[in-house]
Every structure is written in structure tokens, then in C-alpha cells.
Write a protein that holds these residues in place. Structure first.
Motif, PDB file in Angstrom:
ATOM      1  N   TYR A  19       0.846  -1.190   0.000  1.00 49.77           N
ATOM      2  CA  TYR A  19       0.000   0.000   0.000  1.00 49.77           C
ATOM      3  C   TYR A  19       0.883   1.243   0.000  1.00 49.77           C
ATOM      4  O   TYR A  19       1.795   1.379   0.830  1.00 49.77           O
ATOM      5  CB  TYR A  19      -0.903  -0.014   1.230  1.00 49.77           C
ATOM      6  CG  TYR A  19      -1.813   1.180   1.350  1.00 49.77           C
ATOM      7  CD1 TYR A  19      -2.874   1.347   0.479  1.00 49.77           C
ATOM      8  CD2 TYR A  19      -1.622   2.131   2.342  1.00 49.77           C
ATOM      9  CE1 TYR A  19      -3.731   2.430   0.586  1.00 49.77           C
ATOM     10  CE2 TYR A  19      -2.470   3.219   2.468  1.00 49.77           C
ATOM     11  CZ  TYR A  19      -3.521   3.362   1.584  1.00 49.77           C
ATOM     12  OH  TYR A  19      -4.365   4.444   1.699  1.00 49.77           O
ATOM     13  N   GLU A  71      -3.109  -2.214   4.953  1.00 50.20           N
ATOM     14  CA  GLU A  71      -3.893  -1.914   3.752  1.00 50.20           C
ATOM     15  C   GLU A  71      -3.258  -2.450   2.466  1.00 50.20           C
ATOM     16  O   GLU A  71      -3.822  -2.276   1.388  1.00 50.20           O
ATOM     17  CB  GLU A  71      -4.188  -0.412   3.603  1.00 50.20           C
ATOM     18  CG  GLU A  71      -5.021   0.155   4.723  1.00 50.20           C
ATOM     19  CD  GLU A  71      -6.382  -0.514   4.858  1.00 50.20           C
ATOM     20  OE1 GLU A  71      -7.011  -0.853   3.850  1.00 50.20           O
ATOM     21  OE2 GLU A  71      -6.820  -0.706   6.007  1.00 50.20           O
ATOM     22  N   ARG A  73      -2.390  -5.036  -0.454  1.00 47.63           N
ATOM     23  CA  ARG A  73      -3.197  -6.087  -1.066  1.00 47.63           C
ATOM     24  C   ARG A  73      -2.370  -7.369  -1.117  1.00 47.63           C
ATOM     25  O   ARG A  73      -1.211  -7.345  -1.545  1.00 47.63           O
ATOM     26  CB  ARG A  73      -3.601  -5.651  -2.474  1.00 47.63           C
ATOM     27  CG  ARG A  73      -4.711  -6.405  -3.070  1.00 47.63           C
ATOM     28  CD  ARG A  73      -5.368  -5.730  -4.253  1.00 47.63           C
ATOM     29  NE  ARG A  73      -4.464  -5.000  -5.107  1.00 47.63           N
ATOM     30  CZ  ARG A  73      -4.849  -4.008  -5.904  1.00 47.63           C
ATOM     31  NH1 ARG A  73      -6.099  -3.622  -5.942  1.00 47.63           N
ATOM     32  NH2 ARG A  73      -3.978  -3.397  -6.674  1.00 47.63           N
ATOM     33  N   ARG A  83      -6.554  -8.031   2.362  1.00 50.56           N
ATOM     34  CA  ARG A  83      -5.747  -6.860   2.734  1.00 50.56           C
ATOM     35  C   ARG A  83      -5.025  -7.127   4.043  1.00 50.56           C
ATOM     36  O   ARG A  83      -5.508  -7.870   4.900  1.00 50.56           O
ATOM     37  CB  ARG A  83      -6.636  -5.633   2.908  1.00 50.56           C
ATOM     38  CG  ARG A  83      -7.202  -5.105   1.626  1.00 50.56           C
ATOM     39  CD  ARG A  83      -7.895  -3.777   1.837  1.00 50.56           C
ATOM     40  NE  ARG A  83      -8.271  -3.536   3.213  1.00 50.56           N
ATOM     41  CZ  ARG A  83      -9.490  -3.281   3.628  1.00 50.56           C
ATOM     42  NH1 ARG A  83     -10.477  -3.207   2.792  1.00 50.56           N
ATOM     43  NH2 ARG A  83      -9.738  -3.064   4.897  1.00 50.56           N
TER      44      ARG A  83
END
Length: 106
Positions: A19, A71, A73, A83
């Protein structure tokens, strides 16, 4: 002496897209990186960086150096995309226990 998770314990592969932050059109992610790890698919309650208790569906254990902030992926071996809730550095502090990174997933 640095002790890390031994290779025989790293029987899974996940893909991590770190992220990078919020963009004008939604979240931004870095390039995907495939990581050798141990995947524990146990549901448990964990604390997010915000302090809120959330339910984690899986935990990834990998060698030190994994870049996977909250956050990020993560694509699991079965193709499910989830996540990261939190990334934790686990150091043995010089004791003969393996240093590793623990990532709790939604």
C-alpha cells in the motif's frame, strides 16, 4: 548471529502489493512481489494499528525485510485477494529463535 525462519517452514507463496497511500481514484499500490512464507489460515481477533479489534482470517509468517504495510493487497495461494491489517517485526533479540515478519490479513 541472525536467525531467520528456516526454508523448510516456508511452504507457501503469496503475492504482496504494498500500500502506497490514497490517490485521486482510490488506494495506490506498489508493484506485486511474490513472497515465500508460511500461511496460517486461522481466524482470530487482532488489534489494528488504529487500536480497533478486528477479525483476521489468516496470518503470513515471512523472513525479515517484507514490505507489507497495513492496507496492502495480498493474494493467497488459492487466488483469494485480501488486505493486510498489521505488519509486526518479530525479533528474537539475540536469542536462538527465528526472526520473522508476521502479517495479519482480513
Amino acid at each position: 548471529m541472525l536467525t531467520v525462519l528456516p526454508a523448510f517452514m516456508l511452504g507457501h507463496w503469496v503475492t504482496v502489493e504494498p500500500y502506497l497511500g490514497a490517490g485521486a481514484y482510490g488506494p495506490k499500490f506498489g508493484p506485486p512481489v511474490t513472497v515465500r512464507c508460511f500461511l496460517d489460515e486461522e481466524t482470530r481477533t487482532v488489534r489494528a494499528p488504529s487500536g480497533q479489534e478486528v477479525t483476521s482470517s489468516s496470518t503470513v509468517y515471512a523472513r525479515p525485510g517484507l514490505v507489507c504495510p497495513a492496507e496492502s493487497r495480498v493474494t493467497l495461494p488459492d487466488g483469494r485477494v485480501t488486505r493486510a491489517i498489521a505488519r509486526l517485526d518479530r525479533s528474537g533479540g539475540g536469542m536462538p529463535t527465528p526472526d520473522h515478519v508476521e502479517v495479519h490479513l482480513l
